[in-house]
Design a protein around this motif. Structure first.
Motif, PDB file in Angstrom:
ATOM      1  N   THR A 185      -4.595  -3.494   8.953  1.00  0.00           N
ATOM      2  CA  THR A 185      -5.624  -4.449   8.574  1.00  0.00           C
ATOM      3  C   THR A 185      -6.892  -3.963   9.243  1.00  0.00           C
ATOM      4  O   THR A 185      -6.929  -3.807  10.463  1.00  0.00           O
ATOM      5  CB  THR A 185      -5.248  -5.870   9.034  1.00  0.00           C
ATOM      6  N   LEU A 186      -7.938  -3.694   8.453  1.00  0.00           N
ATOM      7  CA  LEU A 186      -9.147  -3.056   8.960  1.00  0.00           C
ATOM      8  C   LEU A 186     -10.381  -3.922   8.731  1.00  0.00           C
ATOM      9  O   LEU A 186     -10.475  -4.629   7.717  1.00  0.00           O
ATOM     10  CB  LEU A 186      -9.342  -1.700   8.271  1.00  0.00           C
ATOM     11  N   VAL A 240     -15.634  -3.206  -2.773  1.00  0.00           N
ATOM     12  CA  VAL A 240     -14.332  -2.645  -2.408  1.00  0.00           C
ATOM     13  C   VAL A 240     -13.257  -3.350  -3.237  1.00  0.00           C
ATOM     14  O   VAL A 240     -13.237  -4.577  -3.333  1.00  0.00           O
ATOM     15  CB  VAL A 240     -14.061  -2.827  -0.897  1.00  0.00           C
ATOM     16  N   GLN A 241     -12.360  -2.555  -3.829  1.00  0.00           N
ATOM     17  CA  GLN A 241     -11.294  -3.094  -4.660  1.00  0.00           C
ATOM     18  C   GLN A 241      -9.963  -2.456  -4.295  1.00  0.00           C
ATOM     19  O   GLN A 241      -9.931  -1.362  -3.727  1.00  0.00           O
ATOM     20  CB  GLN A 241     -11.580  -2.803  -6.131  1.00  0.00           C
ATOM     21  N   ALA A 242      -8.878  -3.121  -4.673  1.00  0.00           N
ATOM     22  CA  ALA A 242      -7.543  -2.565  -4.474  1.00  0.00           C
ATOM     23  C   ALA A 242      -7.459  -1.218  -5.175  1.00  0.00           C
ATOM     24  O   ALA A 242      -7.948  -1.051  -6.288  1.00  0.00           O
ATOM     25  CB  ALA A 242      -6.484  -3.516  -5.014  1.00  0.00           C
ATOM     26  N   LEU A 267     -16.243  -6.852   6.262  1.00  0.00           N
ATOM     27  CA  LEU A 267     -15.116  -7.095   5.354  1.00  0.00           C
ATOM     28  C   LEU A 267     -13.788  -6.777   6.039  1.00  0.00           C
ATOM     29  O   LEU A 267     -13.691  -5.811   6.792  1.00  0.00           O
ATOM     30  CB  LEU A 267     -15.286  -6.186   4.128  1.00  0.00           C
ATOM     31  N   TRP A 268     -12.773  -7.582   5.758  1.00  0.00           N
ATOM     32  CA  TRP A 268     -11.396  -7.318   6.185  1.00  0.00           C
ATOM     33  C   TRP A 268     -10.608  -6.838   4.974  1.00  0.00           C
ATOM     34  O   TRP A 268     -10.727  -7.399   3.883  1.00  0.00           O
ATOM     35  CB  TRP A 268     -10.728  -8.598   6.691  1.00  0.00           C
ATOM     36  N   ARG A 289      -5.492  -4.689  -0.581  1.00  0.00           N
ATOM     37  CA  ARG A 289      -6.200  -5.882  -1.041  1.00  0.00           C
ATOM     38  C   ARG A 289      -7.346  -6.200  -0.090  1.00  0.00           C
ATOM     39  O   ARG A 289      -7.326  -5.824   1.076  1.00  0.00           O
ATOM     40  CB  ARG A 289      -5.262  -7.072  -1.149  1.00  0.00           C
ATOM     41  N   VAL A 290      -8.328  -6.886  -0.630  1.00  0.00           N
ATOM     42  CA  VAL A 290      -9.454  -7.371   0.160  1.00  0.00           C
ATOM     43  C   VAL A 290      -9.089  -8.771   0.621  1.00  0.00           C
ATOM     44  O   VAL A 290      -8.670  -9.611  -0.184  1.00  0.00           O
ATOM     45  CB  VAL A 290     -10.753  -7.391  -0.680  1.00  0.00           C
ATOM     46  N   LEU A 291      -9.210  -9.013   1.921  1.00  0.00           N
ATOM     47  CA  LEU A 291      -8.842 -10.308   2.482  1.00  0.00           C
ATOM     48  C   LEU A 291     -10.027 -11.258   2.442  1.00  0.00           C
ATOM     49  O   LEU A 291     -11.162 -10.868   2.701  1.00  0.00           O
ATOM     50  CB  LEU A 291      -8.350 -10.131   3.919  1.00  0.00           C
TER      51      LEU A 291
END
Length: 102
Positions: free
Chosen positions: A69-70, A14-16, A51-52, A40-42
């Motif tokens: 925020t997922l 996963v990317q921005a 993943l957050w 963004r990936v947290l």
């Protein structure tokens, strides 16, 4: 010995900028599917494989309706082509003439 197929399956990173369709398969919280554009990936500690992300939830017209925020399983997310999200052409804002001075 080979690992079971579920473990051997690799998820796309996963990317921005990615547009994701998140369903109940990705996380139980998505009773209604959510389309989101990744901001963004947290780098938060999670369970293995989860993943957050910070993302914009997209409406049917492809425009952002909320920032969220997922938390989800990327291997069960569905990547959506950006062109598949319907975009409505923006209309210019009508402005009334202004007078300068007093």
């Amino acid at each position: 010995m080979n690992p079971p197929p579920a473990v051997a399956r690799t998820a796309r990173k996963v990317q921005a900028g990615d547009v994701l369709l998140l369903t109940r398969a990705a996380s139980p919280q998505f009773v209604r599917p959510v389309t989101a554009r990744v901001i963004r990936v947290l780098d938060w500690i999670t369970y293995d494989g989860w993943l957050w992300i910070d993302a914009y939830q997209l409406g049917p017209d492809g425009m952002a309706v909320d920032r969220r925020t997922l938390y989800f399983l990327p291997r069960n997310a569905q990547w959506v082509q950006a062109s598949a999200v319907v975009r409505e052409r923006r209309r210019p804002v009508r402005r009334a003439p202004m007078r300068a001075g007093g």
